[in-house]
Design a protein around this motif. Structure first.
Motif, PDB file in Angstrom:
ATOM      1  N   LYS A  64       0.731  -1.272   0.147  1.00 54.64           N
ATOM      2  CA  LYS A  64       0.091   0.126   0.256  1.00 54.64           C
ATOM      3  C   LYS A  64       0.892   1.169  -0.055  1.00 54.64           C
ATOM      4  O   LYS A  64       1.805   1.442   0.838  1.00 54.64           O
ATOM      5  CB  LYS A  64      -0.889   0.071   1.211  1.00 54.64           C
ATOM      6  CG  LYS A  64      -2.201  -0.744   1.045  1.00 54.64           C
ATOM      7  CD  LYS A  64      -3.058  -0.653   2.303  1.00 54.64           C
ATOM      8  CE  LYS A  64      -4.313  -1.486   1.955  1.00 54.64           C
ATOM      9  NZ  LYS A  64      -5.172  -1.706   3.065  1.00 54.64           N
ATOM     10  N   LEU A  65       0.697   2.040  -0.959  1.00 54.22           N
ATOM     11  CA  LEU A  65       1.231   3.336  -1.076  1.00 54.22           C
ATOM     12  C   LEU A  65       0.436   4.600  -0.734  1.00 54.22           C
ATOM     13  O   LEU A  65      -0.744   4.565  -1.410  1.00 54.22           O
ATOM     14  CB  LEU A  65       1.929   3.438  -2.681  1.00 54.22           C
ATOM     15  CG  LEU A  65       2.582   4.919  -2.743  1.00 54.22           C
ATOM     16  CD1 LEU A  65       3.992   4.935  -2.173  1.00 54.22           C
ATOM     17  CD2 LEU A  65       2.748   4.610  -4.572  1.00 54.22           C
ATOM     18  N   LEU A  66       0.820   5.383   0.134  1.00 55.51           N
ATOM     19  CA  LEU A  66       0.037   6.545   0.224  1.00 55.51           C
ATOM     20  C   LEU A  66       0.582   7.593   0.055  1.00 55.51           C
ATOM     21  O   LEU A  66       1.911   8.005   0.307  1.00 55.51           O
ATOM     22  CB  LEU A  66      -0.302   6.767   1.914  1.00 55.51           C
ATOM     23  CG  LEU A  66      -0.810   7.876   2.364  1.00 55.51           C
ATOM     24  CD1 LEU A  66      -2.248   8.061   1.801  1.00 55.51           C
ATOM     25  CD2 LEU A  66      -1.028   7.948   4.104  1.00 55.51           C
ATOM     26  N   ILE A  67      -0.064   8.681  -0.881  1.00 56.10           N
ATOM     27  CA  ILE A  67       0.496   9.970  -1.448  1.00 56.10           C
ATOM     28  C   ILE A  67       0.147  11.028  -0.655  1.00 56.10           C
ATOM     29  O   ILE A  67      -1.134  11.241  -0.488  1.00 56.10           O
ATOM     30  CB  ILE A  67       0.477  10.277  -2.856  1.00 56.10           C
ATOM     31  CG1 ILE A  67       0.736   8.748  -3.812  1.00 56.10           C
ATOM     32  CG2 ILE A  67       1.275  11.170  -3.431  1.00 56.10           C
ATOM     33  CD1 ILE A  67      -0.118   8.997  -4.965  1.00 56.10           C
ATOM     34  N   ILE A  68       0.899  11.814   0.028  1.00 54.85           N
ATOM     35  CA  ILE A  68       0.311  12.976   0.963  1.00 54.85           C
ATOM     36  C   ILE A  68       0.987  14.256   0.179  1.00 54.85           C
ATOM     37  O   ILE A  68       1.960  14.643   0.542  1.00 54.85           O
ATOM     38  CB  ILE A  68       0.944  13.053   2.270  1.00 54.85           C
ATOM     39  CG1 ILE A  68       0.557  11.394   2.949  1.00 54.85           C
ATOM     40  CG2 ILE A  68       0.075  14.019   3.226  1.00 54.85           C
ATOM     41  CD1 ILE A  68       1.066  11.308   4.538  1.00 54.85           C
ATOM     42  N   ASP A  69       0.182  14.850  -0.689  1.00 62.21           N
ATOM     43  CA  ASP A  69       0.491  16.133  -1.453  1.00 62.21           C
ATOM     44  C   ASP A  69      -0.701  16.991  -1.657  1.00 62.21           C
ATOM     45  O   ASP A  69      -1.646  16.208  -2.156  1.00 62.21           O
ATOM     46  CB  ASP A  69       1.403  15.570  -2.719  1.00 62.21           C
ATOM     47  CG  ASP A  69       2.128  16.587  -3.185  1.00 62.21           C
ATOM     48  OD1 ASP A  69       1.554  17.966  -3.151  1.00 62.21           O
ATOM     49  OD2 ASP A  69       3.237  16.352  -3.309  1.00 62.21           O
ATOM     50  N   LEU A  97       2.251  21.277   3.443  1.00 65.21           N
ATOM     51  CA  LEU A  97       0.686  20.832   3.347  1.00 65.21           C
ATOM     52  C   LEU A  97      -0.152  22.013   3.847  1.00 65.21           C
ATOM     53  O   LEU A  97       0.354  22.606   4.495  1.00 65.21           O
ATOM     54  CB  LEU A  97       0.408  19.514   4.169  1.00 65.21           C
ATOM     55  CG  LEU A  97       1.169  18.313   3.857  1.00 65.21           C
ATOM     56  CD1 LEU A  97       1.235  17.247   4.686  1.00 65.21           C
ATOM     57  CD2 LEU A  97       0.738  17.939   2.302  1.00 65.21           C
ATOM     58  N   PRO A  98      -1.314  22.162   3.456  1.00 67.53           N
ATOM     59  CA  PRO A  98      -2.239  22.999   3.889  1.00 67.53           C
ATOM     60  C   PRO A  98      -2.257  23.312   5.534  1.00 67.53           C
ATOM     61  O   PRO A  98      -2.290  24.245   5.773  1.00 67.53           O
ATOM     62  CB  PRO A  98      -3.501  22.844   3.282  1.00 67.53           C
ATOM     63  CG  PRO A  98      -3.399  21.928   2.278  1.00 67.53           C
ATOM     64  CD  PRO A  98      -2.337  20.987   2.641  1.00 67.53           C
ATOM     65  N   ASP A  99      -2.266  22.139   6.041  1.00 68.00           N
ATOM     66  CA  ASP A  99      -2.610  22.215   7.478  1.00 68.00           C
ATOM     67  C   ASP A  99      -1.369  21.939   8.387  1.00 68.00           C
ATOM     68  O   ASP A  99      -1.328  22.076   9.617  1.00 68.00           O
ATOM     69  CB  ASP A  99      -3.596  21.185   8.059  1.00 68.00           C
ATOM     70  CG  ASP A  99      -3.276  19.654   7.445  1.00 68.00           C
ATOM     71  OD1 ASP A  99      -2.610  19.796   6.569  1.00 68.00           O
ATOM     72  OD2 ASP A  99      -3.899  18.947   8.196  1.00 68.00           O
ATOM     73  N   GLY A 131       5.263  18.501   6.375  1.00 66.08           N
ATOM     74  CA  GLY A 131       5.406  17.230   6.099  1.00 66.08           C
ATOM     75  C   GLY A 131       6.407  16.367   7.154  1.00 66.08           C
ATOM     76  O   GLY A 131       5.949  15.374   7.772  1.00 66.08           O
ATOM     77  N   VAL A 132       7.368  17.276   7.512  1.00 69.65           N
ATOM     78  CA  VAL A 132       8.352  16.749   8.677  1.00 69.65           C
ATOM     79  C   VAL A 132       7.727  16.619   9.687  1.00 69.65           C
ATOM     80  O   VAL A 132       8.310  15.718  10.625  1.00 69.65           O
ATOM     81  CB  VAL A 132       9.671  17.691   8.504  1.00 69.65           C
ATOM     82  CG1 VAL A 132       9.443  18.643   9.515  1.00 69.65           C
ATOM     83  CG2 VAL A 132      10.943  16.990   8.663  1.00 69.65           C
ATOM     84  N   LEU A 133       6.960  17.267  10.288  1.00 74.28           N
ATOM     85  CA  LEU A 133       6.152  16.927  11.576  1.00 74.28           C
ATOM     86  C   LEU A 133       5.085  15.843  11.499  1.00 74.28           C
ATOM     87  O   LEU A 133       4.910  15.461  12.581  1.00 74.28           O
ATOM     88  CB  LEU A 133       5.589  18.336  11.735  1.00 74.28           C
ATOM     89  CG  LEU A 133       6.303  19.654  11.949  1.00 74.28           C
ATOM     90  CD1 LEU A 133       5.394  20.800  12.390  1.00 74.28           C
ATOM     91  CD2 LEU A 133       7.388  19.347  13.068  1.00 74.28           C
ATOM     92  N   LEU A 134       4.937  15.639  10.427  1.00 76.08           N
ATOM     93  CA  LEU A 134       3.997  14.033  10.316  1.00 76.08           C
ATOM     94  C   LEU A 134       4.656  12.888  10.525  1.00 76.08           C
ATOM     95  O   LEU A 134       3.939  11.903  10.855  1.00 76.08           O
ATOM     96  CB  LEU A 134       3.154  14.073   8.878  1.00 76.08           C
ATOM     97  CG  LEU A 134       2.116  15.143   8.622  1.00 76.08           C
ATOM     98  CD1 LEU A 134       1.438  14.591   7.419  1.00 76.08           C
ATOM     99  CD2 LEU A 134       0.790  14.675   9.805  1.00 76.08           C
ATOM    100  N   CYS A 135       5.919  13.154  10.299  1.00 78.81           N
ATOM    101  CA  CYS A 135       6.546  11.620  10.214  1.00 78.81           C
ATOM    102  C   CYS A 135       6.582  10.884  11.407  1.00 78.81           C
ATOM    103  O   CYS A 135       6.205   9.637  11.476  1.00 78.81           O
ATOM    104  CB  CYS A 135       8.208  12.035  10.053  1.00 78.81           C
ATOM    105  SG  CYS A 135       8.819  12.426   8.182  1.00 78.81           S
ATOM    106  N   PRO A 136       6.816  11.411  12.693  1.00 75.01           N
ATOM    107  CA  PRO A 136       6.486  10.714  14.005  1.00 75.01           C
ATOM    108  C   PRO A 136       5.098  10.070  13.864  1.00 75.01           C
ATOM    109  O   PRO A 136       4.925   9.025  14.424  1.00 75.01           O
ATOM    110  CB  PRO A 136       6.573  11.523  15.038  1.00 75.01           C
ATOM    111  CG  PRO A 136       7.564  12.644  14.616  1.00 75.01           C
ATOM    112  CD  PRO A 136       6.951  12.720  13.070  1.00 75.01           C
ATOM    113  N   ALA A 137       4.043  10.950  13.560  1.00 76.66           N
ATOM    114  CA  ALA A 137       2.853  10.362  13.653  1.00 76.66           C
ATOM    115  C   ALA A 137       2.530   9.115  12.704  1.00 76.66           C
ATOM    116  O   ALA A 137       1.889   8.301  12.972  1.00 76.66           O
ATOM    117  CB  ALA A 137       1.900  11.675  13.503  1.00 76.66           C
TER     118      ALA A 137
END
Ligand SMILES: Nc1ncnc2c1ncn2[C@@H]1O[C@H](COP(=O)(O)OP(=O)(O)OP(=O)(O)O)[C@@H](O)[C@H]1O
Ligand SMILES: [Mg+2]
Length: 459
Positions: free
Chosen positions: A3-8, A55-57, A60-66
């Motif tokens: 599974k590949l998730l694109i977050i952009d 990202l709008p909200d 990206g770097v801050l999303l990594c740990p989550a």
């Protein structure tokens, strides 16, 4: 399917990637915002994430740990239109696996994704291997050996604390292979490979290649290069079973490897360092082999820097009680299996030529054939070994002349080797010259049988 998730937030990029990977064994998910992406991570087991920096909200770097908190094996490929080293370092520090700068060609992206998928696959294989290794070590239990002036278990722990070559001797079925594994599991190399090779199992012309590996073109049929088992055991332990069967011309080479910890593949130029602990085992009398010049003296001493002799089961009959209990428990945890009255004494009266292996086999057979939960394995000994020459015991009342029909009727006593030769010929005839079946009936290994055939010139 991975599974590949694109977050952009770039819809065109999401669509292009989805289109490119559709039909290529991937499930593609896409999200344009951080919060929504995390909801997807909670619902799906994501293998690879393509993560945009802006990202709008959120960043990206801050999303990594989550993302990694949902699945710490997820491989995050960080993408950004504003490449700079600090961004990359920060992303990797936060747990990202790789870094790509926009704009990129789709084949570059595909390369990065393939690499990440490969790492993921290797990590999974590695995890399974580690799990199996741990399980094998936990299940490797050595029963008995509680008696004796010097506790055998202490001896094994002592052997495990060293890296010196070790020689295990003992009759067939006494537990040499089990003890070799146990010593590996107790030692500092327990997380590394345990490679086991039986020197009697390879044809003579292949054994060198098996042990030391070869380079492409080294001989006819060597279409690619191959590691030998010494290299495979690098950092771990190499168990060389039936070492007495190692052809004499290869013995100096093994000695050289033990001394120098270096090997050269057949047909190779490079010298490779190998650091594997060698544990060798044999059920033949190596000292006798040395005196007959079929085994080299220097190798015998080098291999046996530490030596452990495993006594036959008939010399440690107290172990029979513990072994019976252990094997029965292994076979059936739910039912209460017991032994008929007097069984254990009868088993203790038998001479066990096949040692623990024989005991285990008899118990298993008796369990399968049981009519109740009370086992009577001693009956099987009578049924299975009516021909076995053995000291007169309650279980084995046949005398040699009774059990081998047609033994020459000599006035004087025949020499022992005549009896052995005759007995082997008799068993071969009974088993239609099938070597494996004959070896089994004789309770010796096939290679021992072959050696005896050669020495007695039986064809
Ligand atoms: N002390 C023991 N505790 C538990 N199981 C044992 C013990 N000794 C031997 N066994 C079991 O008995 C069987 C035979 O042991 P193993 O294969 O280690 O014998 P071996 O000495 O290597 O025989 P061979 O010379 O024929 O290779 C195996 O299933 C092993 O797990
Ligand atoms: Mg063995």
């Amino acid at each position: 399917m991975n599974k590949l998730l694109i977050i952009d937030d770039d819809t065109a990029l999401c669509e292009a990637v989805s289109y490119h990977f559709s039909g290529k064994n991937w499930t593609i998910l896409a999200s344009h915002r951080g919060d929504e992406a995390l909801r997807l991570c909670a619902r799906h087991k994501i293998d690879i994430v393509l993560l945009d920096q802006r990202l709008p909200d959120t960043l990206g770097v801050l999303l990594c740990p989550a993302i990694l908190s949902h699945n710490d094996q997820t491989k995050i490929i960080f993408i950004t239109a504003f490449p700079n080293l600090e961004n990359a370092v920060e992303a990797i520090r936060m747990g990202a696996y790789d870094y790509l700068s926009k704009p990129f060609k789709l084949d570059i992206l595909e390369l990065a994704i393939t690499k990440a998928a490969k790492t993921l696959q290797l990590e999974k294989i590695n995890q399974v291997q580690q799990y199996n290794k741990k399980k094998e070590c936990e299940e490797n239990r050595l029963i008995g050996f509680q008696k004796g002036a010097r506790n055998f278990h202490n001896l094994i722990e002592l052997a495990a604390s060293s890296d010196a070559p070790l020689l295990l001797t003992g009759e067939t079925g006494t537990g040499k292979s089990l003890i070799a594994k146990r010593i590996h599991c107790l030692g500092s190399k327990k997380d590394e490979a345990f490679i086991s090779a039986n020197c009697a199992a390879f044809p003579e012309n292949l054994i060198e290649a098996e042990l030391f590996g070869y380079e492409k073109g080294a001989f006819t049929g060597a279409t690619s290069s191959k590691k030998g088992i010494f290299e495979m055991a690098e950092g771990g332990s190499l168990f060389l079973d039936e070492i007495g069967e190692l052809p004499i011309h290869l013995q100096p080479k093994l000695l050289g490897v033990l001394d120098e910890k270096r090997i050269r593949r057949i047909g190779g130029e490079n010298i490779r360092h190998v650091d594997a602990r060698v544990i060798a085992a044999t059920n033949i009398n190596l000292e006798e082999a040395v005196s007959q010049k079929t085994f080299r003296n220097d190798l015998y001493y080098r291999l046996g820097i530490i030596r452990i002799h495993i006594p036959p089961l008939r010399e440690r009959k107290a172990d029979i009680v513990d072994l019976c209990e252990y094997f029965v428990q292994q076979m059936d945890l739910t039912n209460e299996i017991e032994f008929s009255q007097g069984e254990i004494e009868r088993l203790m009266g038998y001479h066990w030529p096949g040692n623990v292996r024989e005991l285990k086999n008899i118990l298993e057979r008796s369990y399968i054939l049981r009519k109740s939960n009370r086992l009577e394995p001693s009956r099987l000994i009578m049924d299975d070994f009516p021909l076995m020459p053995a000291p007169r015991t309650e279980l084995n009342p046949l005398a040699l002349d009774e059990c081998i029909p047609g033994l020459p009727d000599t006035k004087g006593l025949p020499p022992l080797h005549d009896i052995e030769k005759h007995y082997i010929q008799h068993i071969l005839k009974l088993k239609n010259n099938n070597y494996s079946a004959s070896a089994k009936a004789l309770q010796i290994s096939r290679s021992t049988l072959l050696r005896k055939l050669k020495s007695y010139d039986i064809r």
